[in-house]
Design an enzyme around this catalytic site. Structure first.
Site, PDB file in Angstrom:
ATOM      1  N   GLY A 220       0.837  -1.198   0.000  1.00  0.00           N
ATOM      2  CA  GLY A 220       0.000   0.000   0.000  1.00  0.00           C
ATOM      3  C   GLY A 220       0.869   1.244   0.000  1.00  0.00           C
ATOM      4  N   GLU A 221       0.371   2.325   0.576  1.00  0.00           N
ATOM      5  CA  GLU A 221       1.084   3.595   0.717  1.00  0.00           C
ATOM      6  C   GLU A 221       1.213   4.365  -0.595  1.00  0.00           C
ATOM      7  OE1 GLU A 221       4.913   3.040   2.529  1.00  0.00           O
ATOM      8  OE2 GLU A 221       4.125   1.930   4.250  1.00  0.00           O
ATOM      9  N   GLY A 222       0.895   3.742  -1.741  1.00  0.00           N
ATOM     10  CA  GLY A 222       1.202   4.316  -3.049  1.00  0.00           C
ATOM     11  C   GLY A 222       2.451   3.715  -3.645  1.00  0.00           C
TER      12      GLY A 222
END
Length: 339
Positions: free
Chosen positions: A310-312
């Site tokens: 996740g997180e980008g």
């Protein structure tokens, strides 16, 4: 009826890009997906070749969830990770630095004392944590709309970007996303629940049961996207949906990350049909719900690296591929120019 008249990526630029790509010094269509991406970027930017992708910005939407007990990590990790983002030591900040992208964190619903963090992190905060969706609504009345508008404001604040990437941070994110995708597409919990942060066995069974219970509690409320967000979503998910809609309205290309941004995209598409034409899927997540969401959106991931952070972080990895796509249409020679 949607109140958003979403612009259409420039069809003339797309056609001109395809014509130029077909005339490059190579066999017709031999650069495959790169050619598709070059034409997509040309349409999004309204010019052939598209602009250089110099200004890439990641916005990480952070929030806590009442179902975080189903995760392999405690809820307190969300706040701790926000501090890691701010220190520039997270996965996405390290990876973003490799492609020259900036990273911003927006706290929509982190349950912490943020008195020592910059105001820009908390300026759009809606609440501290969301409700446990198996026993109560995630949000109070009006909060989904408020968070959606906050996301729109954040996108407006980042309107100078060549590409935007929505990231996420929140223990319990994949549980909420599984419930939202299931409710959006009419799927059973067992088909959409994945390992998330790494749960298996009995923990995975409990996570599936929580999602199934949440879906039963919210039955009949899935047709309206804001009701869906209120019952099963979160402030950070609603804000991400608003971010995606506003980016489309401002004709800014977006690269989606994993399950969180794909889930927000499903909601955003329901609120503003046609907005999905401005989004690319950066990578294929290991979460089964993402595959259902992307199929519904008609999006094919650029990369498949087995990522689930996740997180980008996955979307950031797609940026070099997009830059390569731009380079071929901007810099390759034409067959017509051969001596």
């Amino acid at each position: 009826m949607s109140s958003f008249a979403v612009p259409v990526p420039d069809p003339a630029a797309h056609a001109a890009a395809v014509e130029r790509l077909d005339g490059l010094v190579k066999p017709l269509g031999s650069l495959g997906r790169l050619e598709e991406l070059a034409a997509w970027l040309s349409a999004a930017h309204g010019v052939v070749p598209p602009r250089p992708l110099d200004d890439v910005r990641v916005v990480v939407f952070a929030g806590d969830h009442g179902v975080s007990a189903q995760s392999a990590y405690p809820r307190e990790v969300t706040a701790a990770m926000v501090r890691v983002f701010l220190a520039g030591r997270s996965g996405v900040t390290v990876l973003a630095a490799q492609v020259g992208a900036s990273v911003r964190v927006a706290d929509l619903a982190v349950d912490w004392d943020a008195s020592d963090v910059p105001d820009e992190v908390t300026s759009h905060k809606i609440r501290r944590g969301s409700g446990a969706i198996d026993v109560e609504d995630a949000l109070a009345a009006g909060e989904a709309q408020a968070a959606f508008e906050a996301g729109r404001t954040i996108a407006a604040e980042e309107s100078g970007a060549d590409v935007l990437i929505p990231g996420d941070m929140g223990i319990g994110n994949t549980t909420v996303c599984a419930a939202m995708v299931a409710a959006s597409l009419g799927l059973p919990a067992a088909e959409v629940v994945g390992a998330g942060t790494g749960v298996s066995g009995g923990a995975l069974a409990r996570k599936t049961a929580v999602v199934a219970t949440a879906l039963g509690r919210a039955a009949g409320r899935s047709t309206d996207p804001f009701e869906r967000l209120t019952a099963l979503g979160s402030a950070c998910l609603a804000a991400t949906a608003g971010f995606l809609v506003e980016a489309a309205m401002r004709q800014i290309p977006v690269v989606l990350d994993g399950i969180f941004s794909a889930t927000a995209a499903l909601v955003a598409r329901d609120i503003a049909p046609g907005a999905e034409r401005w989004w690319l899927a950066g990578h294929r997540s290991t979460e089964p719900a993402q595959a259902f969401a992307l199929k519904a959106l008609g999006l094919t991931p650029i990369l498949d690296l087995g990522l689930r952070l996740g997180e980008g972080s996955g979307a950031v990895q797609a940026i070099p591929t997009l830059r390569a796509a731009r380079a071929i249409i901007a810099e390759m020679g034409l067959l017509a120019d051969l001596a």
